[in-house]
Design a protein around this motif. Structure first.
Motif: not given
Length: 118
Positions: A2-5, A21, A23, A94-95, A107-110
């Motif tokens: 998970q990557l949560v911005e 962000c 992680a 985006y992270c 990996y990418w965040g939302q």
């Protein structure tokens, strides 16, 4: 993984915001971390990158001297401090986490929306 911005929002021109962000699910301290952004109708572009230990940073020319990327490996978090914001900075931010080698990933965040408007 998970990557949560977080931290996006509406700000007036000249204002500041700090994006975070958080992680989890991978070895954050071994990952290069970046912030990208995508404005409406435009391609996603790289804003800033920080090396795994935080010793090296790189910025897009358009944000140099206004944005600062940093990381806290103890908290598995990367930040983007944005100042002197302009309407042209409006985008979804985006992270990104990346690692190359025997263990590789991307990996990418939302994403989090940043709007700069008076």
């Amino acid at each position: 993984v998970q990557l949560v911005e977080s931290g996006g929002g509406l700000v007036q021109p000249g204002g500041s915001l700090r994006l975070s962000c958080a992680a989890s699910g991978f070895t954050f301290s071994s990952s290069s971390m970046s912030w990208y952004r995508q404005a409406p109708g435009k391609e996603r572009e790289l804003v800033a990158t920080i090396s795994s230990a935080g010793g090296t940073t790189n910025y897009a020319n358009s944000v140099k001297d206004r944005f600062t990327i940093s990381r806290d490996n103890a908290k598995n978090t990367v930040y983007l401090q944005m100042s002197s914001l302009k309407p042209g900075d409006r985008a979804v931010y985006y992270c990104n986490a990346r690692r190359f080698g025997l263990i590789s990933y991307n990996y990418w965040g939302q994403g989090t929306q940043v709007t700069v408007s008076s």
